[in-house]
Write an enzyme that holds these catalytic residues in place. Structure first.
Site, PDB file in Angstrom:
ATOM      1  N   ARG A  33       8.620 -15.311   4.926  1.00  0.00           N
ATOM      2  CA  ARG A  33       7.692 -16.779   4.284  1.00  0.00           C
ATOM      3  C   ARG A  33       6.645 -16.461   3.439  1.00  0.00           C
ATOM      4  O   ARG A  33       6.296 -17.067   2.568  1.00  0.00           O
ATOM      5  CB  ARG A  33       7.633 -17.921   5.110  1.00  0.00           C
ATOM      6  CG  ARG A  33       6.709 -17.548   6.282  1.00  0.00           C
ATOM      7  CD  ARG A  33       6.587 -18.610   7.222  1.00  0.00           C
ATOM      8  NE  ARG A  33       5.576 -18.297   8.199  1.00  0.00           N
ATOM      9  CZ  ARG A  33       5.466 -19.263   9.551  1.00  0.00           C
ATOM     10  NH1 ARG A  33       6.440 -20.502   9.571  1.00  0.00           N
ATOM     11  NH2 ARG A  33       4.854 -19.041  10.301  1.00  0.00           N
ATOM     12  N   TYR A  93       0.820  -1.196  -0.017  1.00  0.00           N
ATOM     13  CA  TYR A  93       0.036  -0.031   0.065  1.00  0.00           C
ATOM     14  C   TYR A  93       0.839   1.312   0.229  1.00  0.00           C
ATOM     15  O   TYR A  93       2.069   1.108  -0.127  1.00  0.00           O
ATOM     16  CB  TYR A  93      -0.954  -0.088   1.239  1.00  0.00           C
ATOM     17  CG  TYR A  93      -1.851  -1.324   1.175  1.00  0.00           C
ATOM     18  CD1 TYR A  93      -2.594  -1.334  -0.237  1.00  0.00           C
ATOM     19  CD2 TYR A  93      -2.057  -2.205   1.961  1.00  0.00           C
ATOM     20  CE1 TYR A  93      -3.547  -2.604  -0.356  1.00  0.00           C
ATOM     21  CE2 TYR A  93      -2.808  -3.403   2.025  1.00  0.00           C
ATOM     22  CZ  TYR A  93      -3.558  -3.482   0.702  1.00  0.00           C
ATOM     23  OH  TYR A  93      -4.369  -4.417   0.553  1.00  0.00           O
TER      24      TYR A  93
END
Length: 363
Positions: free
Chosen positions: A267, A180
């Site tokens: 991850r 964002y």
């Protein structure tokens, strides 16, 4: 909570002013059920269901202005009507003894003309848009903010923080993650500016730290956290050296004595699936001097290990908490978990996939 010392996730923790009864956090989860960007009464039950006495909840991403929205029916906190609509939701959490922060957010280029005032272009650090079709949505080309416009956006975050406190929230989390607007300034594969907001790490992080400074000045450092995802590649927001970016921000935030830093695991390159990685959050954890929250695909065993090993102070749970409103009790008993239904995550329905996940049946 019974047997609170049995597992690390159910141990008490003091986070600044707040006495938490466990180290599990409700992660901020976009649910697309705030019609016309106004929080709805059905959110009262949703958040109340997931509240325990002394539990810490982070509310879903909430727009700071009328240019901030990236999806339909996400909540905002820039108008009086929105502030008033949040109040009973926050009250319901407080009535059960919970602590709740509002995640304040600007989507930037992760938007389209239809979500912007007067059909204008979304704003960003850049004119490079998200490839249409990424995440199955149609993104419109953005326009880069001018230097003169940036203070207005910083001020929008400040006013949103003030409004959050007026609505009764205990504090705010600045959303600097997941591709964002703030992330669009920080990541070097998005930010192609040649002014003081582009180029090296210090310049790319300038906007983020100006937002932090404004919000801290407005509501106090003890009520402000921040979420980051330096390793993630959401909405094509990629950095060539995520470890350096994360470490720079962790150290820079110490100057403001931020209450907490909330970071998404390496991850989770994309939000939905775990990937194999050699990276960890340990360097950021060691560098940051406040409470450290880890998030990203955790289960009970992984969360317990993270807290026991001092890898994180708190662990945020998203999808598991979404599907198990009584997740702390289930973890305490090591009970069966409801399976989440991804197809109902973003339905506009006020009940289905929202408040209809069953509680544990105790004899």
């Amino acid at each position: 909570m019974a047997a609170a010392n049995a597992i690390p996730l159910l141990t008490r923790y003091k986070m600044g002013l707040f006495n938490l009864s466990h180290t599990m956090v409700l992660a901020p989860l976009t649910r697309i059920r705030s019609y016309n960007h106004i929080p709805q009464p059905h959110a009262i039950l949703y958040y109340s269901q997931r509240t325990t006495n002394g539990g810490f909840l982070i509310a879903e991403a909430t727009g700071v202005s009328n240019t901030a929205q990236g999806y339909p029916n996400t909540p905002g906190i820039w108008t009086k009507e929105q502030v008033e609509a949040w109040k009973p939701i926050v009250d319901a959490v407080h009535q059960k003894g919970g602590i709740i922060f509002c995640q304040i957010w600007h989507a930037g280029r992760v938007s389209n003309y239809g979500l912007q005032p007067n059909g204008e272009a979304p704003i960003s650090s850049t004119s490079k848009g998200v490839t249409p079709g990424v995440d199955g949505l149609d993104w419109s080309p953005p326009r880069p903010l001018s230097i003169e416009e940036i203070p207005k956006i910083v001020n929008d975050f400040r006013l949103a923080a003030r409004n959050a406190i007026e609505a009764g929230f205990d504090g705010v989390e600045i959303h600097g993650a997941n591709g964002y607007l703030i992330d669009q300034f920080m990541k070097d594969q998005v930010n192609d500016r040649t002014d003081e907001y582009g180029g090296g790490l210090e310049n790319r992080c300038r906007f983020a730290l100006e937002v932090v400074e404004a919000v801290v000045r407005e509501i106090g450092t003890e009520r402000v956290g921040m979420r980051l995802s330096p390793y993630a590649e959401c909405a094509e927001a990629v950095d060539s050296n995520p470890e350096a970016l994360g470490l720079y921000m962790a150290k820079a935030l110490n100057k403001f004595k931020l209450l907490y830093l909330h970071v998404i695991e390496p991850r989770m390159i994309q939000l939905t699936d775990k990937s194999e990685t050699q990276h960890s959050l340990l360097s950021m954890r060691r560098a940051f001097e406040g409470t450290f929250i880890a998030a990203g695909g955790y289960n009970r065993d992984e969360g317990n290990k993270a807290v026991a090993a001092n890898y994180a102070d708190l662990v945020a749970f998203g999808r598991l908490f979404l599907a198990n409103p009584d997740l702390p009790k289930r973890f305490e008993l090591n009970a069966h978990l409801n399976k989440y239904n991804r197809s109902t995550f973003y339905l506009p329905d006020p009940v289905v996939g929202y408040t209809d996940y069953p509680f544990l049946k105790l004899a």
